[in-house]
Structures are given as C-alpha cells and as structure tokens.
Design a protein around this motif. Structure first.
Motif, mmCIF file in Angstrom:
data_model
loop_
_atom_site.group_PDB
_atom_site.id
_atom_site.type_symbol
_atom_site.label_atom_id
_atom_site.label_comp_id
_atom_site.label_asym_id
_atom_site.label_seq_id
_atom_site.Cartn_x
_atom_site.Cartn_y
_atom_site.Cartn_z
ATOM 1 N N GLN A 10 53.865 6.457 -1.214
ATOM 2 C CA GLN A 10 53.054 5.965 -0.110
ATOM 3 C C GLN A 10 54.032 5.534 0.972
ATOM 4 O OE1 GLN A 10 50.847 2.781 -2.295
ATOM 5 N NE2 GLN A 10 51.873 1.352 -0.904
ATOM 6 N N ASN A 40 53.114 12.091 2.179
ATOM 7 C CA ASN A 40 51.752 12.014 2.697
ATOM 8 C C ASN A 40 51.575 13.002 3.851
ATOM 9 O OD1 ASN A 40 53.567 9.705 3.584
ATOM 10 N ND2 ASN A 40 52.105 9.745 5.272
ATOM 11 N N SER A 199 50.156 12.080 -2.464
ATOM 12 C CA SER A 199 50.790 10.973 -1.745
ATOM 13 C C SER A 199 49.915 10.564 -0.571
ATOM 14 C CB SER A 199 52.179 11.388 -1.234
ATOM 15 O OG SER A 199 53.054 11.655 -2.310
ATOM 16 N N ASN A 200 49.983 9.290 -0.177
ATOM 17 C CA ASN A 200 49.098 8.795 0.880
ATOM 18 C C ASN A 200 49.847 7.905 1.871
ATOM 19 O OD1 ASN A 200 46.652 8.427 2.257
ATOM 20 N ND2 ASN A 200 46.054 6.670 1.021
ATOM 21 N N HIS A 202 50.011 4.486 4.282
ATOM 22 C CA HIS A 202 49.688 3.086 3.974
ATOM 23 C C HIS A 202 49.868 2.238 5.235
ATOM 24 C CE1 HIS A 202 50.551 -1.060 2.428
ATOM 25 N NE2 HIS A 202 49.482 -0.764 1.714
ATOM 26 N N GLY A 213 47.165 3.746 0.979
ATOM 27 C CA GLY A 213 48.273 4.007 0.079
ATOM 28 C C GLY A 213 47.774 4.581 -1.240
ATOM 29 N N THR A 233 56.750 2.065 -4.184
ATOM 30 C CA THR A 233 56.229 3.029 -3.213
ATOM 31 C C THR A 233 56.610 4.467 -3.538
ATOM 32 O OG1 THR A 233 58.151 2.684 -1.776
ATOM 33 C CG2 THR A 233 56.207 1.302 -1.372
#
Length: 262
Positions: A10, A40, A199-200, A202, A213, A233
């Motif tokens: 994230q 991400n 994956s994101n 955040h 996230g 992370t």
C-alpha cells in the motif's frame, strides 16, 4: 524456478518518485528480495479522477510525472515491477498496465471498465485504448493483470487460468470498504487456479476521497495469505508454481464451458 516471491504494497496518495517517502519504499523493496513487485494503480501524484470534469493540463502533468517515475521503478532492487500509468490516448487518457524489467518496458493492456461516481469519475478521464487481457511471461512466472474495477468482470480471471496464469495481479485505487474486493480476489483465484495479489493506494486525496490501503494475497485455492497495513506496507506472497499448475486440474477449474451457439 519452483516458487516466486511476489511483493504487494500500500503506497501513499500523492507519492512522488523522490524524497523521504520514496527512499523508505526503495529500502523496503530492496529488503524484500522479491522476484516481482505489484504496485497500486497509477501510483504517483494525486488522484485526478476525483474531479468530475477532465482537465487536459492536469492530465498532461500526471502523464509526465509517471513517465519520469519509470526510471526510478527500473532502478528498484527487484526482478520486475508491474504497475499502471496514465498515457495520452486521443483526446483523453488511457490507463496502461505495464511491466518493467530493468531497462525493458512492456505495455500489457489498457483498462477497460471504469466507475463514474464521486471520487472516481474515471469515465470522464479515460478511454478504453488498446486491446488486452493477455497473459505476460515474466521469467518463469505467467501473469494476468486486472486493473482495479476489471476484477469484478470474473470471466477474465477464468480466461487467465485457462491461459496458464500462475498469478493474477490487481493494482487498484479503492476506498475503505474491503469486503467486495476480498470476495472478488478469492473468486478470481478459485476460478483460475492462480494465486491472486492486489496492491492499493492509501490516504486522502485533495478533494476528500479516502483510499483504504490493504494490499492482500490469496492462494490458488482461494485461501487468504496476508494483508498490508499501516505498520507493514509491503508483504510477500510466495507462489508455488507447481501447485498453481496442479490446481488448474481441480474443481472448478477443470469444468468445461458451454459451447458457444452459432
């Protein structure tokens, strides 16, 4: 190669490819000793599609920032990086999934499905661009990519499995609600017989859109492997390549599809 180490993350809203935050990311990636890093969706700069109207000048700056960031991605201490970036396409943008291996850049496909709602006015910003949904071979690992909302079009996950994908990756920029993403990721793994990794983004964008996230990974039989959080992370999913190939012979992957009517 019998297994592959896939890093998922994230990364913060507004990330730049220099400065303290980037240096911390660079060190974390180096320490992970990963074969593949999944970032991400469009990870650099602020999230422009929270604006309802397309802004050509801002879009061009976003394109240029991601172009500049390619050099930094290529210098990360990892076998390869899968990410996405905005690219100019006609009178708007396309969201291009790509892989970087050292100095080699390969486009994968352009995102095809877009939300249009507060925080995510992507139909206003993007076109569907070039064709896609083909696996890409990265060393011994065959990978399929679903960019964020594409994850909910499950036919593509099943097709990736039929094409021999070991891993399906989903770079995303999603909010704080997670249950749909976890469910869709597990289903993508189950119907494909491939490990799933996402994956994101955040943090909070300038107009208030909050990104939740939580990058996460799922085994080829649909079991959760792990998730990122604010304290951790970056995490690693170790993919047993032989197991993903065996899983494709198991239920429901082996079930034949109906013949198309003429």
């Amino acid at each position: 190669m019998k297994s592959a180490r896939i890093a998922y993350v994230q990364w913060p809203e507004g990330l730049l490819p220099q400065g303290d935050a980037w240096e911390q990311i660079r060190r974390a990636v180096s320490a992970a000793n990963a074969d593949l890093l999944v970032t991400n969706e469009m990870p650099f700069g602020t999230w422009l599609p929270e604006q309802p109207q397309y802004d050509a000048a801002a879009a061009q700056r976003w394109v240029e920032l991601h172009e500049q960031a390619l050099g930094e991605l290529s210098r990360l201490d990892v076998g390869a990086v899968i990410s996405s970036r905005p690219v100019s396409f006609g009178d708007r943008l396309a969201n291009e999934a790509f892989v970087v291996e050292g100095d080699r850049y390969r486009p994968i496909h352009h995102k095809k499905f877009f939300p249009q709602e507060p925080g995510f006015f992507e139909e206003s910003w993007f076109v569907r661009g070039m064709e896609g949904f083909h696996c890409v071979d990265i060393g011994a690992v065959r990978v399929g990519v679903l960019l964020c909302t594409e994850l909910f079009f499950n036919e593509h996950a099943r097709a990736y499995g039929k094409a021999g994908a070991d891993v399906i990756v989903a770079p995303r920029a999603s909010g704080t609600s997670l249950y749909r993403w976890r469910t869709a990721g597990s289903l993508a793994a189950i119907v494909s017989g491939a490990c799933f990794v996402s994956s994101n983004r955040h943090g909070t964008a300038p107009r208030g859109q909050v990104f939740g996230g939580v990058g996460f990974a799922v085994s080829a039989d649909g079991q959760p492997i792990g998730e990122t959080c604010e304290e951790t992370t970056l995490r690693i999913a170790t993919v047993d390549l032989e197991a993903t190939r065996v899983q494709k012979q198991e239920y429901p992957c082996y079930v034949r599809e109906l013949a198309q009517s003429s």
